[in-house]
Each structure stands twice: as structure tokens, then as C-alpha cells.
Design an enzyme around this catalytic site. Structure first.
Site, PDB file in Angstrom:
ATOM      1  N   CYS A  11      35.450  10.384  20.179  1.00 20.91           N
ATOM      2  CA  CYS A  11      34.087   9.614  20.346  1.00 20.91           C
ATOM      3  C   CYS A  11      33.023  10.525  21.075  1.00 20.91           C
ATOM      4  O   CYS A  11      33.373  11.388  21.569  1.00 20.91           O
ATOM      5  CB  CYS A  11      34.538   8.557  21.327  1.00 20.91           C
ATOM      6  SG  CYS A  11      32.959   7.694  21.636  1.00 20.91           S
ATOM      7  N   HIS A  26      41.102  24.028  10.978  1.00 19.42           N
ATOM      8  CA  HIS A  26      39.974  23.138  10.710  1.00 19.42           C
ATOM      9  C   HIS A  26      40.055  21.834  11.033  1.00 19.42           C
ATOM     10  O   HIS A  26      39.101  21.104  10.959  1.00 19.42           O
ATOM     11  CB  HIS A  26      39.408  23.315   9.042  1.00 19.42           C
ATOM     12  CG  HIS A  26      38.973  24.772   8.906  1.00 19.42           C
ATOM     13  ND1 HIS A  26      39.084  25.102   7.639  1.00 19.42           N
ATOM     14  CD2 HIS A  26      38.740  25.824   9.730  1.00 19.42           C
ATOM     15  CE1 HIS A  26      38.408  26.458   7.522  1.00 19.42           C
ATOM     16  NE2 HIS A  26      38.318  26.729   8.832  1.00 19.42           N
TER      17      HIS A  26
END
Length: 257
Positions: free
Chosen positions: A134, A126
Site C-alpha cells: 500500500c 526485482h
């Protein structure tokens, strides 16, 4: 609940003969470091309203239209991670890796405590709550502890000024393909001698299935959890107790084998 103070004799005997091991962990392993679990007794989802609000905030759709809301929850999780320290379970798992010729750790946790404890071959399926990416230019970075503690709003990219997102899997997103490939290579294609699952209710198929499959292919399987789970009836040994109590016993047994 009674505390397990020693391992079953047949498990101790089996541990003496293994050379490879896979470990699968969930939030319960970090609970003793002060990080709240999600499911199970005392977990975040015990409060249905709070749990639903957290899931919604940590969803891909919320990130897209209200990144500030996502970051309010992410920053709280990140602060808990940087203020926590590895516990006896994390340290035992790192010690097991150093003992065996082959080892892999699959974790659902995003707190980075396994790596901080010294684990190296880690599939953090995860992601890590401190990692960033970004949304505009794709630049990857990592929040420092000081940056996390000072975080008051949605962080921006230092390269292009775009909005940063946590480089972790949010609800509604696909798991990273490279990590899925590693999972299959390390746990499905040729399972280790022993697969141990600890501190997770194993509700996700990609967490439960490696354990079940290992058992079907004749590998040893162990579960460590305070409560019964969906894999309890599929493993050879289902041990009731905290990971921080039981995993050091397993590490000790392997070290002395």
C-alpha cells in the site's frame, strides 16, 4: 541453431568436484513457460514503440501520476505468471539446490516460477509481480490467482483504502537494499565453486559483475544462452542452447557425481 545434446567433457569433469553453486537467471529461463522475454531475439523490446510504451508504463513516475496505466501492464504480466507453470529449467535449478551443500539463486524474473518449482534460497532482485504494498499505510499483501484474473482496475488496500502498488522494482527505482546485501554476501564476498548464468543478456551490471568477478577469483563460470551476450567472453564455458535443454544435463551430472 544446433541443439547441444551433451555437455563438454571438461565441464562434466569439473562438475564432479563442486560443492557450492550460484545461479543467475533472466527472462529466457521463463520463455519455455510461455512468458515473453524482454531483450534478445523475439523479445518485447524488439518492437521499439511497444517496448518504450511498456518501460514508460512500468516506471515510478507513471505509477505516481497514472497508477491505472501501470496496473494495466502489471495485471497483464501477473495473468501470464499465474497461468504459467515451471518448465524443465526451473525444475533443474531446484534439483541442483537440493544436491549441493551451498546454493544461491539470483533471478531478475518477477513471475515467481522458481519458487513454485521448489527453489528456496532465492534473491528475486526485482521482486514478484503478485506481491503488493500500500502506498499509504505500507501494508504488504499478495494477489491470489483469482484476484489477478478478475483485476479490472487499480487495486485498493483492504486496510486503509489506499492505492496498492506492485511490490516490485519499477524503472527509475532503486534496488532493495536488503537484497543487494544478500547478493554481495552470497556472490561477491565468497563466490561459490561455480557461478552459472542462464537466459539473460546480462545488460545490468549487478547481473554480469558476479559472473566476471567469480571468474577472476578462480571460480568456474558457465553461461547458457541461445545468443552471445556481454559475459560470453568472460566465462569458461559459454553454451549455446535453451535453458530447458541444458540445465537438466547439468542437474543430472551433479546428481550422478
Amino acid at each position: 541453431m544446433a541443439t547441444l545434446v551433451e555437455l563438454p567433457a571438461d565441464l562434466l569433469e569439473a562438475l564432479a568436484g563442486i560443492t557450492s553453486m550460484g545461479v543467475i537467471t533472466g527472462a529466457g529461463v521463463s520463455a519455455e513457460s510461455g512468458i515473453q522475454t524482454y531483450r534478445g531475439q523475439g523479445g518485447l523490446y524488439d518492437d521499439e514503440r511497444e517496448g518504450d510504451a511498456t518501460v514508460e508504463a512500468l516506471s515510478a513516475s507513471t505509477l505516481n501520476h497514472d497508477p491505472a496505466r501501470t496496473w494495466r501492464v502489471v495485471s497483464e504480466l501477473a495473468r501470464k505468471a499465474v497461468d504459467a507453470a515451471p518448465n524443465a529449467a526451473h525444475e533443474a535449478i531446484a534439483r541442483i539446490e537440493q544436491t549441493l551443500a551451498r546454493f544461491v539463486l539470483l533471478t531478475q524474473n518477477v513471475d515467481g516460477l522458481h519458487k513454485l518449482a521448489g527453489s528456496r534460497n532465492v534473491i528475486d532482485i526485482h521482486g514478484d509481480v503478485l506481491d503488493t504494498r500500500c502506498r499509504d499505510c505500507g501494508l504488504r499483501g499478495r494477489l491470489t490467482p483469482d484476484a489477478v484474473r478478475a483485476l479490472q482496475s487499480t487495486p485498493l488496500c483492504g486496510e486503509c483504502g489506499g492505492i496498492l502498488r506492485p511490490d516490485a522494482v519499477l524503472f527509475g527505482e532503486m534496488l532493495p537494499e536488503d537484497k543487494i546485501r544478500r547478493l554481495h554476501s552470497e556472490l561477491y564476498e565468497d563466490p561459490p565453486d561455480l557461478v552459472l548464468i542462464a537466459g539473460t543478456t546480462a545488460v545490468f551490471p549487478y547481473i554480469a559483475e558476479p559472473v566476471v568477478m567469480a571468474g577472476r577469483r578462480g571460480r568456474l563460470t558457465v553461461e547458457v544462452n541461445p545468443e552471445p551476450t556481454v559475459v560470453s567472453e568472460h566465462v569458461r564455458w559459454s553454451l549455446r542452447g535453451r535453458a530447458g535443454e541444458i540445465l537438466p544435463l547439468i542437474a543430472d551430472a551433479l546428481t550422478s557425481a
